[in-house]
Design a protein around this motif. Sequence first.
Motif, PDB file in Angstrom:
ATOM      1  N   GLN A   1      -9.335  -7.350  10.911  1.00 29.76           N
ATOM      2  CA  GLN A   1      -8.604  -6.196  10.906  1.00 29.76           C
ATOM      3  C   GLN A   1      -8.629  -5.125  10.304  1.00 29.76           C
ATOM      4  O   GLN A   1      -9.209  -5.101   8.963  1.00 29.76           O
ATOM      5  CB  GLN A   1      -7.330  -6.815  11.022  1.00 29.76           C
ATOM      6  CG  GLN A   1      -6.012  -6.180  11.680  1.00 29.76           C
ATOM      7  CD  GLN A   1      -4.628  -6.701  11.585  1.00 29.76           C
ATOM      8  OE1 GLN A   1      -4.244  -6.818  10.323  1.00 29.76           O
ATOM      9  NE2 GLN A   1      -3.958  -6.940  12.548  1.00 29.76           N
TER      10      GLN A   1
ATOM     11  N   GLU B   1      -9.901  -5.244  15.218  1.00 39.53           N
ATOM     12  CA  GLU B   1      -8.639  -5.016  15.451  1.00 39.53           C
ATOM     13  C   GLU B   1      -8.076  -3.890  14.622  1.00 39.53           C
ATOM     14  O   GLU B   1      -7.933  -4.062  13.452  1.00 39.53           O
ATOM     15  CB  GLU B   1      -7.514  -6.381  15.489  1.00 39.53           C
ATOM     16  CG  GLU B   1      -6.020  -5.940  15.862  1.00 39.53           C
ATOM     17  CD  GLU B   1      -5.692  -7.020  16.055  1.00 39.53           C
ATOM     18  OE1 GLU B   1      -5.463  -7.755  17.208  1.00 39.53           O
ATOM     19  OE2 GLU B   1      -4.624  -7.600  15.399  1.00 39.53           O
TER      20      GLU B   1
ATOM     21  N   SER C   1      -9.556  -3.856  19.280  1.00 41.14           N
ATOM     22  CA  SER C   1      -8.387  -4.267  19.916  1.00 41.14           C
ATOM     23  C   SER C   1      -7.522  -3.402  18.983  1.00 41.14           C
ATOM     24  O   SER C   1      -7.617  -3.014  18.007  1.00 41.14           O
ATOM     25  CB  SER C   1      -8.205  -5.720  19.465  1.00 41.14           C
ATOM     26  OG  SER C   1      -6.701  -5.881  19.534  1.00 41.14           O
TER      27      SER C   1
ATOM     28  N   LYS D   1      -3.693  -3.207  18.071  1.00 42.94           N
ATOM     29  CA  LYS D   1      -2.458  -4.140  17.872  1.00 42.94           C
ATOM     30  C   LYS D   1      -1.014  -3.102  17.540  1.00 42.94           C
ATOM     31  O   LYS D   1      -1.200  -2.307  16.536  1.00 42.94           O
ATOM     32  CB  LYS D   1      -2.419  -5.254  17.111  1.00 42.94           C
ATOM     33  CG  LYS D   1      -1.136  -5.907  16.709  1.00 42.94           C
ATOM     34  CD  LYS D   1      -1.378  -7.067  15.641  1.00 42.94           C
ATOM     35  CE  LYS D   1       0.170  -7.804  15.298  1.00 42.94           C
ATOM     36  NZ  LYS D   1      -0.268  -9.133  14.388  1.00 42.94           N
TER      37      LYS D   1
END
Lengths: 250, 146, 378, 534, 427
Positions: D252, D272, D341, D343
């Motif tokens: 992340q 992410e 990704s 989020k």
Amino acid sequence: MTKKIVIDAKGIYYKELNQQIRKFIQKGYTDFELLNVSGQRYIATGLEGDYNFLIKGVAGQDTAAFMRGPYLRIEGNAQDGLGNTMDAGKIVVTGMAGDVLGYAMRGGEIYVRGDVGYRVGIHMKAYQDKLPVIVIGGKAGDFLGEYMAGGILIVLGMFSQDKIAPITGRSLATGIHGGIIYIRDGVPDTQLSFNLKVEEIDEQDSVLIHKYVSNFASELGLDAEEIMDARFIRIRPKSHRPYGNLYVPN
Amino acid sequence: MKRVFINPEFCIGCRLCELACLTEHSQSKDLILAYRDEVASGLLPRNRVEEKGYITASLTCRHCEDPYCVRACISGALQKDPETGRVTYDEDQCVGCWSCLMACPFGSIKRHPIKEKIVKCDLCPDRSVPACVSSCPNQALTFEEK
Amino acid sequence: MLGSRVFSIREYKEKVFGQKDYMREKDISGCGLFGVINKEKKLISGSVPVTAIAVQHDRGNGLGGGFAAYGIYPELSDKYALHLMCDDKDALSCAEELIKKYFDVHLSEPIPTRSTVNIINAPVLWRIFVTIKENRSTWSNLDDYDYVVAVVMLVNKQIPGAYIFSSGKNMGAFKGVGFPEEIGEFFKLDEYKAYIWTAHNRFPTNTPGWWGGAHPFCLLDWSIVHNGEISSYGINKRYLAEHNYECTLMTDTEVVAYLLDLFIRKHGLSKKMTCKIFAPPFWDEIDRMEEEEKQAYTALRMVYGSGMLNGPFAILFANHEGLVGLNDRIKLRPLIVAEKDHDVFMASEDCSIRSVCPDPDKLWAPKAGEPVIIELKP
Amino acid sequence: MLDCGLVKSKCRKKFLKSKYIYTGVRALLYQSIVQNYHDFVVERNLDLCINCRVCERQCSYLVHYWDENRQRVMHDSSKCVGCHRCEALCPTGAIVIKRNPSQFRENSHWKPWFLKNVYKQAEQGGVLLSGMGNPQPYPIYWDHLLLDASQVTNPSIDPLREPMELRTYLGSKPDALEFVERDNKVNLKTKLSPQIKLNYPIMFSAMSYGSINFNLHIAMAKAATELGIVYNTGEGGLHPDLYKYGPNTIIQVASGRFGVHKDYLNAGCGIEIKIGQGAKPGIGGHLPGEKVDAGVSLTRMIPIGSDALSPAPHHDIYSIEDLRQLIYALKEATEYRVPVSVKIAAVHNAAAIASGIVRAGADIVAIDGFRGGTGAAPTMIRDNVGIPAELALAAIDQRLRDEGVRNKASIVIAGGIRCSADVVKAIALGADAVYIGSAVLVAVGCTMCQRCYTGKCPWGIATNVPALARRQNPEIAKRKLVNLVRSWGHEIEEMLGGMGLNSIESLRGNREKLRAVGLSEIELDILKIKPAGR
Amino acid sequence: MKYVIIGNGVSSIGAIEGIRKIDKQSEILVISEEGFLTYGRPLISYFLAGKVGDERLALRSSDFYSKNNVQTMLGSKVIEILPEEKKIVVKDKQEVSYDKLLIATGGTPFCPPIKGLEGDGIYFFTTLNHAKQLDAVCPKLKKVVVIGGGLIGLKAAESLFDRGVKVSIVELAPRVLSSAFDEVAGKIVANRLTSVGLSIFCGTTVKEIQRDDAGKVKGVFLENGTYLEVDAVIVAIGVVPNIELAQKAGLEINRGILVDKFLTTSKDDIFAAGDVAEAWDKLINDNRVIPIWPNAYAQGYAAGQNMAGAKREYEGGLPMNSIGFYGLPTISIGLVNPPEGKGFQIEMMVDEEREVYRKLVFKGDYLVGCVLVGDIDMAGRYAGYIRFQIPVKDLNLKNNLKQNKATYLDWPEEVFQQFWNKDARIR
């Protein structure tokens, strides 16, 4: 052994340009001269190793993001996000640079001759032998060094296009909890956010500033002694836990 | 043979193993009675939780290959069972000379507080897995062949 | 008696369009299938499918029977043959008027029928042979097929009492409420000859039924007959909606037709790969394939997962190129295929085939998910 | 820290003269009176208590203590946070933790919760801090959705016998494929973007090393590897020992950029960008310096003991085009090898934001609903900001379909997935996969006492205190996580089979398989499902 | 393969168990002068004191020999070893051949030359026979003198005292327990004994034994002039290795039979173990005779395994003694009386009130010996530090040892892993 290639970037989309660069690197090229760069993004982004880039034109967004190692000389201006989360390497900008310069930068050095934009040096952080350094020849926008957690920011205010603006903008170093900011000729109190310790520099600081100002001057063909010939102030956080007492357990 | 092994990294120092050992070797087989009544008459756990700061470890007899205690035992109370590998202890034989206690470099032998006898781990012969291992809530104790 | 429970076209459309798409209820039905094709394009009498499907009488309940036939209008083979059903003449004229706005009409006539005991309350049945107007007033950007589809959809949506149930060239669907043998007799199918026939006997569980609800379902020259329920209907429908297909018939079969149109006509996939989307290999099978095939099928499942037909089904679909039979991948519905000379038969039951071809050269049950693709000689 | 005694030599000396033994100053005498309105009471059954002191050794909040004078274990309920560790470990079952029965006068407006919060803030003057997800009694849409099952017209499938497929690929897909078919062989002509392969449509949510300890990180990494799913590093970097689990790791990048560098970016199977978190939309994170020990320091690349402040926004993202800039910076940095990704927290206009995110080039959109957990969030934010994941998911899935970009990105839903039925409902609403976070913690013992931010988690979860962190044996934790996901997998297979489906993709977005009970027409319209009975 | 073991003391038991660990089949023959199955020799004082009876003397169960498939020739004296022919000669001229031979003949009581020694009323205290003789005469004895203030002397004295005999102890050294224990421990023990009623005479010895006309012992004259009226004299000074057989067979001998680290004598197939052997001592890193029980077993066990071909090094002897007098447990391990000026460091802790005494002897970073009186529960831990040479560098650790608070978690991680659990992490 260096292998050099000149690429005319005119009209090349960034994806293609960067792909070309990667291909040349695979072929063993180490030195790149990019001509007519016009806002192409991500040059040297995520690049690791001993490479040299001479970029002529305007370097695009997020140039040298996540970079680890290369040397970039940008003859011209750099747009926003230069040196984003950079790990190591050196960047020299002969013109000015945009916003969010050196965001979350962990290591390496960035030298900008002219002015820089807003939120420069946000969340810079040092770790072990990694010490990020940004030297700004001109003036900086607001929120310089916000959330700074480590590293060194030096603002000279000398080569600015804006004669009226203060050397740094408002809310200087908000939320800072590590690192040092040096400002040549000082800064008005109104620019300072809370939690700052503003002091005169000592001998040690002077040595440190001199080291990076000398690099700055030699990279940009300026006189280091002339730059040093002024009063510098040092800004550091009062506490490493600026928000430590903000909360009540629930 | 299967032995009890401790990994101090995951010993949480709860000492449930000691309680389990106590219960297993009690007459009542009831923790509450064992702890409240039988301890007073000399019941004690065979294992011991060592502590060093926050690091803890439940240690008990290693059932050595060449047990120092068996060498030292002058009465034949301690023997190495060649079949099971366990170091067995016959309380009737013990004369309380403490030679084994002195010889065991693992501190696995305790003196019974009342009888002039020793107390040591028997690997819970009535259980498939010793009580201490079964009771360890963090599986810091394992019963395995290594 | 059954007739009193049959919806008119207008009633049906009110039911469909009167509520939000996600509130529309889907019909659930079981059924029997039959199909026959002559690879040499030799024509087969309509009595063949009628006889064969009649054998499967018990797979239906008299609430739907239908046929599709290819090669029945050789003289008008360059015209789109629109088969309409209308509640009344007014609805028919409205529809005709609208059709005339988009098409040049070459022939407009009733579909011949004969009165049959059990077929009652039949709608007005009509056929109009058309070509696309040279100068289109709208939809000039659409290709011919999309244009025809658009007009058909428009009529079906906008004219409350009319419904176009067949719109291909040199082919047509004949269907209605009743047992298929009765429908066959009603439409005088013994007087038609075709090189592909499909037939369907329907067993709806719940619906009051309407004439348009019978199978086959047709779109352009695709016709589909289908046995079973597609459990993935919900996502198939939403997937099609993403590609501008609006499901209005509330049957699984409609979904299959649109998916065929999307995959074969629009995405340019082969019939085989389309069948593999409908009934893909299992992951463990894919994992055992050679690298290139593995990549292909992995991608197929990744990209077209929403187009997979999950649940029990056996379908026959046809166009002017041929006839395809396909089972779901764990073969929850029956399908039998037989060959005799240049004829290929497909049916839910062996006996159905033998009623028209007592002595086939070859007869087999295809494997789950393995399509049987029969191409006509060009 | 597990020592109960407040030993001060002066006091001790005075005690030497008395007949009592000094055991530290106890009880409520010196505490603020507000402490008396505590939430829990410890009930110790003296018939059962044997004074073995296990409770004392387990309680990190110093509730239980040994009283030398009385020669027995005593307790101070005012310190109890309701974690139930003592109750769980008490070998004689002598302890029960109960809600404090002490009651204020009934007032359905001024509930005790509000009273107590005002008392605390009036006393201490700070922002109320909480852990875990929003506990307030807002509607839980999962509980208003019911699943379909086949009867007669289509058969249910027996997952014990028949193949049942849960495999899921996350990433951007083309709208159509081109194949080359030759000699009965099929070759793919279309070039696909990178994908993350999952054997179950379940992933371990982002929980940073630091907020939870290394033992759990290694447990998640190992469990994910064994299961063929992925876990998410959260914003805390990746410990060098965990690089080997890279193929099952989503790394992340959040606003603090802790431990973010080239190797890190290239370590996982996906990246992410965390814009927001369901528990605290619009709020950054503060990992207090106390939690930054040697391992965390090494991983986050910040000095030991320094605060790790994650600002509310990414300072290089102030607009959607900036997000695109970062997405492509990450893709460039990883040479387009892994999907990216993004989020976000589920907020009011999540659908429009999600659409923008897909258009900005994200391969996966992760939406975290307001029930999502956290190590620390201002209580007011946790309890009042954001929207339910279910509604956000339904709206986003529909919006992406309406706009014809649903294939361009996978949707991952997070925030309060409690059981496999929630997973099935999420997928039927349109999610490709779900993140589970709180469920992971509950699996390893969390009792939702919501005190994660103290760093004293008695279950050894949200703590880096070595004495506590060791309460999580990674092997046990791993096994529990593997068990959990496997059992959910079986349940999902059962439910799928019941619906007559044998592959998860036929469930994905298949809202026909859902029916609602007790929802308004508007809610049905947002969820686009029929009420039960239709 | 045929193994022959001379002697059936604890070394012999060790050897049998050692052999059987490797070789389950081959023939083992034990030849012993003593007519008993192996018994716990230190138990003889318990026997004499009446604390254990005949039935509890056996070191192993009665089926030990049969279970281990061992033949015995008890009550037989070996008179000669013929190494070249790999044979031994038993007293009645019977010859027994061997493939591997273990000499575990132990020691004989040492007896200084004293005037009047010859004749009745002189007893030793080394074997069960000795104890049984004493046991038989005990009821008739009123006053005895025990010559020797070492371990066996004191235990003999205590046992006789318990049987109602007035006992005087005479010790040549300035204090009792001079070899195994240090001065403080000796004093504590001596105090305990004298307070109970025994008499102790240190720094002197028995000059002459006076007998009456019938030759019956009347009393003894001590060197210092004291006269003690006694009925009997117990000589309990210690043992010297029984080396005659070995000497005759031409084995290399110093004080005992010299053996290498595999307990092999100068002849390849002949091994020696126990009180008769002069084996390697870990602490002084040289060979010496340490006639103590655990060493005897350990040597026998190692020798047995080596006889069976295992090539197992004997880990070295470590002197250690545990003894208790009237409920006062006393333990000494390793080097307890270090020479001065050799860089030894001594830590002592005395608590007279509780009769607790602790002495630790360090050399450099290592613990080399300790004496514990009273509080002995941690004895094994000290033994571990000495035996495994675990470094004691940390000041905290040293303090822990001094304060009797040693924990195994103080062991370096790798040592902990070696002995407790190879997968353990101490952190």
